[in-house]
Design a protein around this motif. Structure first.
Motif, PDB file in Angstrom:
ATOM      1  N   GLY A  68       0.812  -1.214   0.000  1.00  5.63           N
ATOM      2  CA  GLY A  68       0.000   0.000   0.000  1.00  5.63           C
ATOM      3  C   GLY A  68       0.845   1.264   0.000  1.00  5.63           C
ATOM      4  N   ILE A  69       1.942   1.255   0.735  1.00  4.77           N
ATOM      5  CA  ILE A  69       2.863   2.397   0.724  1.00  4.77           C
ATOM      6  C   ILE A  69       3.403   2.607  -0.688  1.00  4.77           C
ATOM      7  CG2 ILE A  69       5.108   3.228   1.537  1.00  4.77           C
ATOM      8  CD1 ILE A  69       4.511   1.701   4.179  1.00  4.77           C
ATOM      9  N   ASP A  70       3.801   1.522  -1.321  1.00  2.00           N
ATOM     10  CA  ASP A  70       4.318   1.601  -2.695  1.00  2.00           C
ATOM     11  C   ASP A  70       3.256   2.167  -3.630  1.00  2.00           C
ATOM     12  OD1 ASP A  70       6.545   0.553  -4.673  1.00  2.00           O
ATOM     13  OD2 ASP A  70       4.627  -0.121  -5.511  1.00  2.00           O
ATOM     14  N   HIS A  89      11.504   4.477   1.642  1.00  2.50           N
ATOM     15  CA  HIS A  89      10.779   5.134   0.553  1.00  2.50           C
ATOM     16  C   HIS A  89      10.956   6.642   0.695  1.00  2.50           C
ATOM     17  CE1 HIS A  89       8.407   1.502  -0.580  1.00  2.50           C
ATOM     18  NE2 HIS A  89       8.485   1.230   0.707  1.00  2.50           N
ATOM     19  N   SER A  90      10.880   7.338  -0.425  1.00  2.00           N
ATOM     20  CA  SER A  90      10.998   8.788  -0.395  1.00  2.00           C
ATOM     21  C   SER A  90       9.676   9.439  -0.763  1.00  2.00           C
ATOM     22  CB  SER A  90      12.078   9.264  -1.373  1.00  2.00           C
ATOM     23  OG  SER A  90      13.341   8.766  -0.993  1.00  2.00           O
ATOM     24  N   VAL A  91       9.307  10.451   0.008  1.00  2.00           N
ATOM     25  CA  VAL A  91       8.140  11.271  -0.292  1.00  2.00           C
ATOM     26  C   VAL A  91       8.665  12.627  -0.731  1.00  2.00           C
ATOM     27  CG1 VAL A  91       5.980  12.241   0.551  1.00  2.00           C
ATOM     28  CG2 VAL A  91       6.835  10.085   1.507  1.00  2.00           C
ATOM     29  N   HIS A 137      11.933  10.649   4.188  1.00  2.00           N
ATOM     30  CA  HIS A 137      12.151   9.225   4.000  1.00  2.00           C
ATOM     31  C   HIS A 137      11.264   8.446   4.964  1.00  2.00           C
ATOM     32  CE1 HIS A 137      15.517  10.175   1.419  1.00  2.00           C
ATOM     33  NE2 HIS A 137      15.976  10.981   2.359  1.00  2.00           N
ATOM     34  N   LEU A 138      10.600   7.430   4.445  1.00  2.00           N
ATOM     35  CA  LEU A 138       9.790   6.531   5.259  1.00  2.00           C
ATOM     36  C   LEU A 138      10.540   5.210   5.380  1.00  2.00           C
ATOM     37  CD1 LEU A 138       6.237   7.104   3.713  1.00  2.00           C
ATOM     38  CD2 LEU A 138       7.333   8.352   5.575  1.00  2.00           C
ATOM     39  N   ARG A 139      10.730   4.763   6.610  1.00  4.30           N
ATOM     40  CA  ARG A 139      11.510   3.548   6.837  1.00  4.30           C
ATOM     41  C   ARG A 139      10.670   2.513   7.575  1.00  4.30           C
ATOM     42  NH1 ARG A 139      17.096   5.177   8.719  1.00  4.30           N
ATOM     43  NH2 ARG A 139      17.200   5.669   6.492  1.00  4.30           N
ATOM     44  N   PRO A 140       9.994   1.622   6.841  1.00  2.00           N
ATOM     45  CA  PRO A 140       9.220   0.572   7.507  1.00  2.00           C
ATOM     46  C   PRO A 140      10.152  -0.395   8.229  1.00  2.00           C
ATOM     47  CG  PRO A 140       8.600   0.794   5.184  1.00  2.00           C
ATOM     48  CD  PRO A 140       9.864   1.559   5.373  1.00  2.00           C
ATOM     49  N   GLN A 141       9.779  -0.802   9.413  1.00  2.00           N
ATOM     50  CA  GLN A 141      10.636  -1.689  10.186  1.00  2.00           C
ATOM     51  C   GLN A 141      10.713  -3.091   9.588  1.00  2.00           C
ATOM     52  OE1 GLN A 141       8.653  -1.523  14.002  1.00  2.00           O
ATOM     53  NE2 GLN A 141       7.471  -3.375  13.599  1.00  2.00           N
ATOM     54  N   GLU A 142       9.783  -3.405   8.679  1.00  2.00           N
ATOM     55  CA  GLU A 142       9.759  -4.739   8.086  1.00  2.00           C
ATOM     56  C   GLU A 142      10.695  -4.886   6.892  1.00  2.00           C
ATOM     57  OE1 GLU A 142       5.708  -3.881   9.863  1.00  2.00           O
ATOM     58  OE2 GLU A 142       7.111  -2.823   8.561  1.00  2.00           O
ATOM     59  N   MET A 143      11.369  -3.812   6.468  1.00  2.00           N
ATOM     60  CA  MET A 143      12.262  -3.908   5.324  1.00  2.00           C
ATOM     61  C   MET A 143      13.519  -3.074   5.550  1.00  2.00           C
ATOM     62  SD  MET A 143      10.037  -1.668   2.560  1.00  2.00           S
ATOM     63  CE  MET A 143      11.210  -1.925   1.219  1.00  2.00           C
ATOM     64  N   PRO A 165       6.297   0.692  12.052  1.00  2.00           N
ATOM     65  CA  PRO A 165       5.646  -0.412  11.330  1.00  2.00           C
ATOM     66  C   PRO A 165       5.024   0.080  10.025  1.00  2.00           C
ATOM     67  CG  PRO A 165       4.931  -0.319  13.626  1.00  2.00           C
ATOM     68  CD  PRO A 165       5.679   0.934  13.366  1.00  2.00           C
ATOM     69  N   ALA A 166       5.035  -0.797   9.024  1.00  2.00           N
ATOM     70  CA  ALA A 166       4.454  -0.428   7.732  1.00  2.00           C
ATOM     71  C   ALA A 166       3.003  -0.004   7.877  1.00  2.00           C
ATOM     72  CB  ALA A 166       4.566  -1.609   6.761  1.00  2.00           C
ATOM     73  N   GLU A 167       2.263  -0.665   8.768  1.00  2.00           N
ATOM     74  CA  GLU A 167       0.859  -0.305   8.978  1.00  2.00           C
ATOM     75  C   GLU A 167       0.723   1.163   9.375  1.00  2.00           C
ATOM     76  OE1 GLU A 167      -2.929  -1.727  11.699  1.00  2.00           O
ATOM     77  OE2 GLU A 167      -0.924  -1.782  12.558  1.00  2.00           O
ATOM     78  N   ALA A 168       1.524   1.599  10.343  1.00  2.00           N
ATOM     79  CA  ALA A 168       1.428   2.975  10.819  1.00  2.00           C
ATOM     80  C   ALA A 168       1.841   3.960   9.737  1.00  2.00           C
ATOM     81  CB  ALA A 168       2.288   3.162  12.069  1.00  2.00           C
ATOM     82  N   LEU A 169       2.841   3.617   8.948  1.00  2.00           N
ATOM     83  CA  LEU A 169       3.277   4.510   7.869  1.00  2.00           C
ATOM     84  C   LEU A 169       2.205   4.621   6.792  1.00  2.00           C
ATOM     85  CD1 LEU A 169       7.000   3.362   7.573  1.00  2.00           C
ATOM     86  CD2 LEU A 169       6.180   5.540   8.508  1.00  2.00           C
TER      87      LEU A 169
END
Length: 235
Positions: free
Chosen positions: A146-148, A182-184, A172-178, A197-201
């Motif tokens: 979903g972030i992607d 990602h850059s915004v 920069h968004l840094r999901p803990q699962e990877m 967590p990716a969910e929170a992002l």
């Protein structure tokens, strides 16, 4: 682990349909201000019907308007279930590579709608669970994809349509699962990083949470990070 959009969409639609059939449809939906649970059902069912029609349209021909759904709250749950079932029937039958109209100029195939409806249904299931007081969650694999989707499809589209403004800054968004981020934004200035967590992002990108979420860690210029993210990055 890769996303299985059809399975996600089917599972999430079933949860949402059950919630609509067993909950107080007048309950407000805090994450969708001004909506009741019935309104959420009408919207999501309408989007399902619209996406189903889009799958059958040629790439240059958009579908018509979303159906508004039933006026009476009492019939919303059954109507939503029908729209979800019809959508899933269409998505099961279609070749994902079939050309059709989509929101993404770079992907005019039916596979776009499998992914988009998986995320649409997931987010509104989350909205519905929160509305009825449940502890809602989004699977990390779904959240990462979903972030992607937001950053590769929705944000460029929002900019192209003039619905949001460009910025000189990058967050920069840094999901803990990877391991990667990602850059915004496409600016040269990196103003900070948001980790968690990716969910929170994902919820942050969809304005379902804020930087004050205790699951998130912000480094850098917090006010600049907030300004970069506090834009309509999604519809």
């Amino acid at each position: 682990m890769s996303l299985d959009p059809l399975s996600v969409c089917a599972a999430e639609a079933n949860i949402l349909a059950t919630l609509l059939a067993t909950s107080d449809l007048t309950a407000p939906v805090p994450s969708c201000p001004g909506w009741s649970l019935a309104d959420l059902g009408r919207h999501t069912g309408g989007v399902h019907a619209w996406a189903r029609d889009a799958v059958g349209h040629e790439p240059g021909t958009p579908p018509g308007a979303e159906p508004p759904g039933p006026a009476e709250d009492a019939t919303v749950a059954a109507w939503y279930r029908t729209q979800a079932d019809d959508l899933l029937t269409a998505l099961v039958a279609v070749d994902p590579g079939r050309p059709c109209w989509t929101l993404d100029r770079a992907d005019r195939t039916a596979g776009f709608w499998l992914r988009r409806q998986a995320h649409e249904t997931t987010m509104h299931r989350w909205d519905a669970e929160r509305a009825v007081g449940r502890d809602a969650h989004i699977d990390p694999t779904v959240a990462l994809d979903g972030i992607d989707e937001v950053l590769r499809m929705f944000l460029p589209r929002q900019l192209r349509l003039g619905r949001t403004s460009a910025t000189e800054d990058t967050v920069h968004l840094r999901p803990q699962e990877m391991a990667t981020s990602h850059s915004v934004g496409n600016g040269a200035a990196s103003v900070g990083t948001v980790s968690g967590p990716a969910e929170a992002l994902l919820l942050l990108l969809w304005r379902r949470t804020t930087l004050d979420d205790p699951r998130l860690t912000v480094s850098g210029d917090r006010s600049a990070v907030d300004a970069c993210l506090d834009r309509p990055l999604t519809p």
